[in-house]
Write a protein that holds these residues in place. Structure first.
Motif: not given
Length: 304
Positions: A183-200
């Motif tokens: 979950v830690l690694a997934i959150l790192i990647g997910g936060i990156y996508l949120l910061a880039k504005g690619h996911i809502d």
């Protein structure tokens, strides 16, 4: 001065982003779960990711009659993302040919049969997993213990009854799919996508919030269900697919809630311990309905 008054068809607000840049960012976001998979399950996990990506890109190039030169098969990176996702949602000891066929099915049936990127209504990687699960269920349900934890090669996942602490589940040192345990690694990647504005944020929040609430009402441990299986990975990397999720803000929240409720329903009341695949595919099917009923009203429109 004349260049500032150019009148052109919509859209009038343009962005420097393209499919290529967005897909490259998704690949970057998938690197942390990939690294975690290699750490916990060994170098064969990296080989599966490479096999999945190459299989998906070559399949798309051949079917679309493109060149097989390296630059051509990479294309817009969307096939590479699909192949990477296929490998990460498969068990880490899957045979190479199972991942290759999964990528082939994902690209052909999940993507190109519908007209290619932007036209597919179901998540291609999940289509690949669903069909492979029906065709070769043994390979899709044979799990391995993390490297160095036990002498046995195979073992049950936490959802199948294996004991694990919250910390082990969060870090990912448990049995499960190659890229879904940490979950830690997934959150790192997910936060990156949120910061880039690619996911809502509405999709993962709705997904995980609804799932936690349902399991709590059902008398189950919501933290265990959130940290186990592929729920967090699905909430950030599968349910947020731009093509197969709603385009309205309220629709995204409804879609996420629906995925979360169905996943919890299948886990708590169904025969399958996971349920992520079927939950998202079912919600993919109702996206046109959600879009239609959450579409904002146009200012000045006359009601019928």
């Amino acid at each position: 001065m004349e260049d500032k008054f150019v009148v052109s068809p919509s859209p009038h607000l343009r962005t420097q982003e393209s499919v290529n840049t967005i897909m490259r960012d998704v690949v970057i976001a998938l690197v942390p779960p990939t690294i975690a998979g290699v750490i916990f399950f060994g170098w064969w996990g990296l080989a599966l990711v490479i096999i999945g990506m190459i299989s998906a890109m070559v399949t798309e190039s051949i079917i679309l009659r493109k060149s097989l030169a390296p630059k051509a098969i990479v294309g817009d990176w969307s096939a590479a993302v699909t192949g990477m996702l296929v490998a990460l949602i498969f068990p880490p000891i899957s045979p190479w040919w199972v991942v290759a066929i999964g990528s082939f099915v994902a690209i052909t049936i999940g993507k190109l049969f519908f007209g290619g990127i932007g036209y597919n209504i179901f998540n291609p990687a999940l289509v690949g997993r669903m069909i492979l699960f029906v065709s070769w269920p043994v390979f899709l349900t044979t799990w391995s213990e993390p490297v160095g934890t036990h002498d046995a090669i195979t073992g049950a996942t936490p959802l199948d009854g294996a004991e694990a602490t919250y910390t082990e589940l969060f870090i990912g040192n448990v049995s499960g799919s190659l890229g879904e345990t940490s979950v830690l690694a997934i959150l790192i990647g997910g936060i990156y996508l949120l910061a880039k504005g690619h996911i809502d944020w509405r999709v993962p929040v709705g997904y995980l919030g609804a799932m936690a609430l349902y399991t709590l009402i059902a008398g189950e441990d919501p933290i265990f269900h959130l940290l186990s299986g592929g729920a967090v990975f699905a909430a950030f990397f599968m349910a947020t697919c731009m093509v197969t999720s709603p385009f309205t803000r309220s629709g995204k929240l409804i879609f996420g809630i629906g995925c979360g409720v169905l996943t919890a329903l299948f886990r708590v009341n169904g025969a399958a311990p996971e349920g992520v695949t079927y939950a998202i595919l079912i919600m993919n099917a109702v996206v046109p309905f959600i879009n239609n009923y959450t579409r904002p009203k146009i200012y000045g429109e006359v009601s019928k």
